[in-house]
Structure formats: structure tokens, C-alpha cells
Design an enzyme around this catalytic site. Structure first.
Site, PDB file in Angstrom:
ATOM      1  N   THR A  10      -7.206  22.413 -53.341  1.00 23.14           N
ATOM      2  CA  THR A  10      -6.539  21.863 -52.223  1.00 23.14           C
ATOM      3  C   THR A  10      -7.522  21.482 -51.089  1.00 23.14           C
ATOM      4  O   THR A  10      -7.600  20.552 -50.260  1.00 23.14           O
ATOM      5  CB  THR A  10      -5.548  23.024 -51.846  1.00 23.14           C
ATOM      6  OG1 THR A  10      -6.082  24.347 -51.452  1.00 23.14           O
ATOM      7  CG2 THR A  10      -4.430  22.966 -52.707  1.00 23.14           C
ATOM      8  N   LYS A  18     -13.372  38.609 -43.612  1.00 20.77           N
ATOM      9  CA  LYS A  18     -11.865  38.606 -42.812  1.00 20.77           C
ATOM     10  C   LYS A  18     -10.906  38.769 -43.538  1.00 20.77           C
ATOM     11  O   LYS A  18      -9.635  39.343 -43.255  1.00 20.77           O
ATOM     12  CB  LYS A  18     -11.792  37.101 -42.316  1.00 20.77           C
ATOM     13  CG  LYS A  18     -11.956  35.943 -43.186  1.00 20.77           C
ATOM     14  CD  LYS A  18     -10.945  34.817 -43.102  1.00 20.77           C
ATOM     15  CE  LYS A  18     -11.053  34.151 -44.226  1.00 20.77           C
ATOM     16  NZ  LYS A  18     -10.174  33.069 -44.347  1.00 20.77           N
ATOM     17  N   VAL A  76      -6.511  35.161 -57.320  1.00 22.35           N
ATOM     18  CA  VAL A  76      -7.550  36.242 -56.886  1.00 22.35           C
ATOM     19  C   VAL A  76      -7.183  36.656 -55.358  1.00 22.35           C
ATOM     20  O   VAL A  76      -6.798  35.726 -54.567  1.00 22.35           O
ATOM     21  CB  VAL A  76      -8.962  35.203 -56.808  1.00 22.35           C
ATOM     22  CG1 VAL A  76      -9.798  36.120 -55.989  1.00 22.35           C
ATOM     23  CG2 VAL A  76      -9.277  34.929 -58.014  1.00 22.35           C
TER      24      VAL A  76
END
Lengths: 334, 334
Positions: B11, B193, B281
Site C-alpha cells: 500500500t 512507537k 505481523v
């Protein structure tokens, strides 16, 4: 456990009074309005905090001397426009050396003073240099504190002992309090973040997405930090709970008046009509002149604040405003 | 206008290829899978970017040497687990001094290398010291870039000229690119993050509110910054678009796999079952061992990361975990 006097019976004052009472503190809440005192005392409900019951142990009063006398901590929780008049009225009853915590956010027009600076100004003739002032600020929807949901907050004071005493009193089973030595920086964040929340709302109103909103929040806090550090505040404050933390909550919340006012403007409503439809004070709009004045004084560039000013006060089309921000000269991040 | 080769047709690679082609660049996209090449070429659609049409000017190929030859910029857009093998395979066809931009995020297990460090490692025997490597990162949902929605991003490189060249090529009518001199810091943010996004999801799953989430995001980035600066990265990176900016988008988005995996765990599902239900994942889970290893090496405290590890890998109840975080020793914010 301590005795706490709370001046102001709005949502934030009541949510905190309930938490303090449930933690075991002895709490007295003052309101200037006898009818409000009566209604709160009898119903044990606050109209804007549905579902929350006010503990029976809290005393409500419209007797200002009684609320200010013999308290370990005095909490100022009136709207920012009433801080000066309330303190002026209360000053004769506030003992020298009183620990005072303020939760109102804003800059006083004309003087550019933060709320604890306004308090200091009013008390200075009576009590200087014995004032112990704390600003309490962070990412804290009152509605969530009223439901005992986990919350963090910052107790900021130049005087470390004052900050620690406030930390002790406001710590509860669901609230974690950090001390911070930078009272001015914390208050600057609280006063200026609403301008960026307005920008985030405008972006949402234009149909833009999370990428644009995160950019406005991040770069918006960058320019508030640029101003604040130039004015002597500590950089870490702006990266902390009262800085970016509070802005995340305000800028992404659909409960924020500032965000919602921006949303209407982004959707095409005129700023005047949007203000009218919101019907309450839109702090972000009121904060613009002060921010611009401080920026000019400190000679700091604040492109997002300046662009919001153009949209709100000078008829710039919001879509055009975004293009202007995107098309600025290419630059480094820092 | 420039010639750009893109390795990877997911994407993000496709959203960027479309933007670059629409800006006027000459774009070739490589995929290892001939079927994918054929499908993209014929349908001009990417299955995870519904409604977006791929410009006719983009060339698709499974010929790796062709994709790597004679490009002003080579974009690495394969998943992080394929970065080393892809670069190993491509290395013989990559000219010395090639400008390479990476958008994959992660730390390589065992080596603890960031993605541009992996690229450097693979190319070092052939090309050192002539590598020009840029990490491109920020608050950027591919779905929004595919719709031309306003977006900001950071081009980070030790080599300022490389960063500026990437800035020039990726700047478009809706994308604003900032250069940043701290490639390692930018990549550390991208890799770590997701652990905080997992924590934000757990908080939502427990039914906690915006106050708790803003606290986790703010304090989470504070501990990533504490680690990163100890490892030599620049503090301002963590307060910037690739740091707190990207975390705001990831931690508040219901499209993030990490957030959604956390949500299921907060709602009571076991971490193993939640991972299985997400089915792809979950980078935040994979990043935990590396984060803990770096924290130990740098002797830095990371209470939120450590607590997430306890919940994911050692059976700690999420509600109990929140209580542990709230009840830590009282402290100063910084």
C-alpha cells in the site's frame, strides 16, 4: 488527610472535589451563586456530569471567608475571566503563605498575564513574597475524572515544596501527578493549545484526515514551544503532559468547543456564525491576539497561529489557508 | 522531473508511486511476484487501496536490474523483514553513490540495526563510503496519501544534500517534506512507537478514555526519547513528525494493527489469541525484545515498554498493569 477549599463549582471543580473527598480529604466548595449552592447540596448532581454522584461529605457554601479559612490547599476553579475578580474578593481572607492551586487556563487580555500571575498580582500587596502558587494542568477531560478513569496531570510551581504538597493531595487511586518546575511554561501551553485545536477542527471540517491533524498538532506545539522557550519556559514542558499531552486530548476530541467551532468553519460556516452556534466562550479565538502579541514581542514565527488568525479574523478561505501552509518555503524540521 | 525506482508494491509503495507519477516523475515499480506485477499493470488497482487508480504512466516490472538502473532515486518499500534479502539481491545493480530512500520501519532481530543500517551493511562491501541513505517517515496513513489528503513527512539523512534531494522529489501539491539530520533517531521512533500503540489499544480495550491514552502516548514517547538520546539521537526528532506525530496517528487510529491487537488484549483475549485473530505481523510485539535489549544496554528506564512486555509475554493482567503504572513512586515530570 487535608482540608481543601475549592472556589468554583463547574465541571472541573466538581470532578476534582469528588475525587478529593473520595480519597479522604475534607472538602468545601464555594460558588458565588446561592441557587447553585442549594441545588448542588440538595441534589448531589452536577448538570454537566450526568451519572456522577457528589459525595455527602462535601460541604457547599456561598460564604467566601468560610471557604478560604483554615485550608491546607485552596483550589481556584472558576472560569479564567473570573479569576481576578474572585481573588480580589477573596484576598482579605486568604492567609499569607497559603498553598493555592489554579486550574483555570488563559491569558488575561491586555496584561498577557497567565492565571497564577493574575493571582500573584492580586495577592502581591497583601502577601508577597510568601505566595505558594501551583498550576495544575494536563490531558484531563473532567467527564473521565468524574468516572474514576486513569488520568495523569502536572503540578507546576517554582517552589518545589508547593508542587510536592499539591502532588500529595491530588494523587488518588486513578490519578498520577507529576511535579514540574516550570509554572509559566505549563500555563502558556494551556492558554495557547486551543488555537491549535481550532486548526485541527478546521482540518476535520475540510474533510482532511489523520495525517493532516497529526501534522497540525505536532507542528503547532513546535511553534508554541519556540515561543515559550524564547520567553524563558522549559522545552521539556511542551513535550510533556500539559503540552503535547493536553493538545492531543483537545485536538482529537469531538467534545472540545474549540475543535467543534473549527469543524463548522472548515465545513463552510463563517467564523461569526460558528461562534454563535457554539454559544459558549471559544477560548482558542480569544487567545489569538495574545499569542500574536507575544510572538511579535519575542520575534518568533508562528505560521499555524498566524494562518488561523487569517481565517478567523481576516476572511481567508480555509482551503486556501491549508494550501498556504503546505506551499511555504521548503525547510528543515529543526 | 526525476526517474524513480520503487522496490515493493504494498500500500505505501503504491500510494507514493502514484503521487510521484502525478507530480511528473518517471516511476518504475518492482515486485518479486510476477503475478502481482501482471495484476497491477492490467487492473491499475491495489487491493488494499480501494477507489485509487494507478496512473497509466507507471511501469511495473519483476526485473530487478531494470528497476535499479539509471534512477535518480531508489525507494525501498518492502516489508522490514525483506529489506536485507532484497538489498542483497539488488546490490550488484545499484550504482555507487545511488540516492536510496527507505520507508520500511523496524529493528533487525539480533543485530538491532535499523533499516537504513541494514541497507548500509549490505552495500558496504560494494559501495562504501559513497552511500547516500535517507529514512522517510512521519504521520502518514497510505490510505490518505492515496486520496491526495494533506500530509507531512520527514526526510532524514546524515548527508544534508541527500535529504534535500529527497525533499525535492517527494514534495507535491499535498505533501510537505521537512529535512532532518538525525536518521537514526527517526528510525528508532518508527521501530519503537508500535509498542506504545499496543499500550494505547490495551487502554481502550479496558474501557479507559482519552486521558489515559494521551498519557500513554506522551509518557511513552518520553521514554523512547530517553533511550534514543542516550544512544546518540537528537531530542527534537522525538518531538517531531516522525516521533510524537507518527505515534499520535498510530496510537489513536482504529486502522492500526498494533492498536487493534492491544484492544483485543484489553478486552480480555489472551495475547496469543489476539495475535492469531489479527492474522498479520504485529510489529509492536516483535519490537519488544529489541527495545528491552537497547534499554538494558543504555541503562535507561522504560516503564511502559516493560509493562507491555509483562502483559504480552509474562501473563500480567492488563488491569493490574495499569494499577502498577499509576502506583509507581511519585516523581517529577522531567
Amino acid at each position: 488527610m487535608s482540608k481543601v477549599g475549592i472556589l468554583g463549582a463547574g465541571t472541573w471543580g466538581i470532578a476534582l472535589s469528588r475525587m478529593l473527598a473520595n480519597t479522604g480529604h475534607t472538602v468545601t466548595v464555594w460558588s458565588a451563586l446561592p441557587d447553585e449552592v442549594k441545588q448542588l447540596d440538595q441534589t448531589r448532581q452536577q448538570k454537566n456530569l450526568p451519572g456522577m454522584t457528589i459525595p455527602a461529605s462535601i460541604t457547599f457554601t456561598s460564604d467566601l471567608p468560610a471557604a478560604c479559612t483554615d485550608q491546607a490547599l485552596l483550589l481556584l476553579a472558576v472560569p479564567s475571566v473570573y479569576v481576578r475578580s474572585t481573588v480580589k474578593q477573596a484576598a482579605p481572607f486568604i492567609p499569607a503563605g497559603q498553598l493555592i492551586v489554579d486550574v483555570a487556563k488563559g491569558l488575561e487580555p491586555d496584561t498577557m498575564l497567565t492565571m497564577t500571575q493574575v493571582i500573584a498580582d492580586e495577592l502581591s500587596q497583601l502577601h508577597a513574597p510568601k505566595m505558594r502558587l501551583v498550576a495544575l494542568s494536563g490531558p484531563t477531560h473532567a467527564e473521565e475524572v468524574a468516572l474514576d478513569l486513569p488520568t495523569t496531570i502536572v503540578a507546576a510551581a517554582d517552589d518545589e515544596e508547593a508542587a510536592k504538597q499539591a502532588q500529595d493531595i491530588f494523587t488518588s487511586s486513578f490519578m498520577r501527578v507529576y511535579t514540574n518546575p516550570d509554572r509559566y511554561g505549563v500555563e502558556l501551553c494551556g492558554a495557547l493549545k486551543n488555537i491549535i485545536a481550532l486548526a485541527a477542527g478546521i482540518s476535520d471540517g475540510l474533510g482532511y484526515g489523520d495525517n493532516a491533524k497529526a501534522a497540525l498538532i505536532t507542528r503547532g506545539m513546535t511553534e508554541i514551544k519556540r515561543l515559550g522557550t524564547k520567553l524563558g519556559a522549559h522545552a521539556a514542558t511542551f513535550d510533556g503532559l500539559a503540552g503535547i499531552g493536553d493538545l492531543i486530548v483537545t485536538g482529537t476530541s469531538t467534545h472540545s468547543r474549540n475543535h467543534n467551532c473549527g469543524l463548522l468553519i472548515g465545513q463552510g460556516m463563517s467564523p461569526a456564525a460558528a461562534k454563535k452556534q457554539i454559544g459558549m466562550v471559544v477560548e482558542g479565538i480569544n487567545a489569538i491576539p495574545g499569542a500574536l502579541e507575544l510572538a511579535a514581542k519575542a520575534n518568533v514565527s508562528m505560521p499555524i497561529v498566524e494562518t488561523v488568525d487569517q481565517v478567523i479574523n481576516h476572511g481567508l478561505d480555509p482551503k486556501e489557508a491549508v494550501q498556504q501552509l503546505l506551499n511555504r518555503k521548503k525547510k528543515a524540521e529543526f
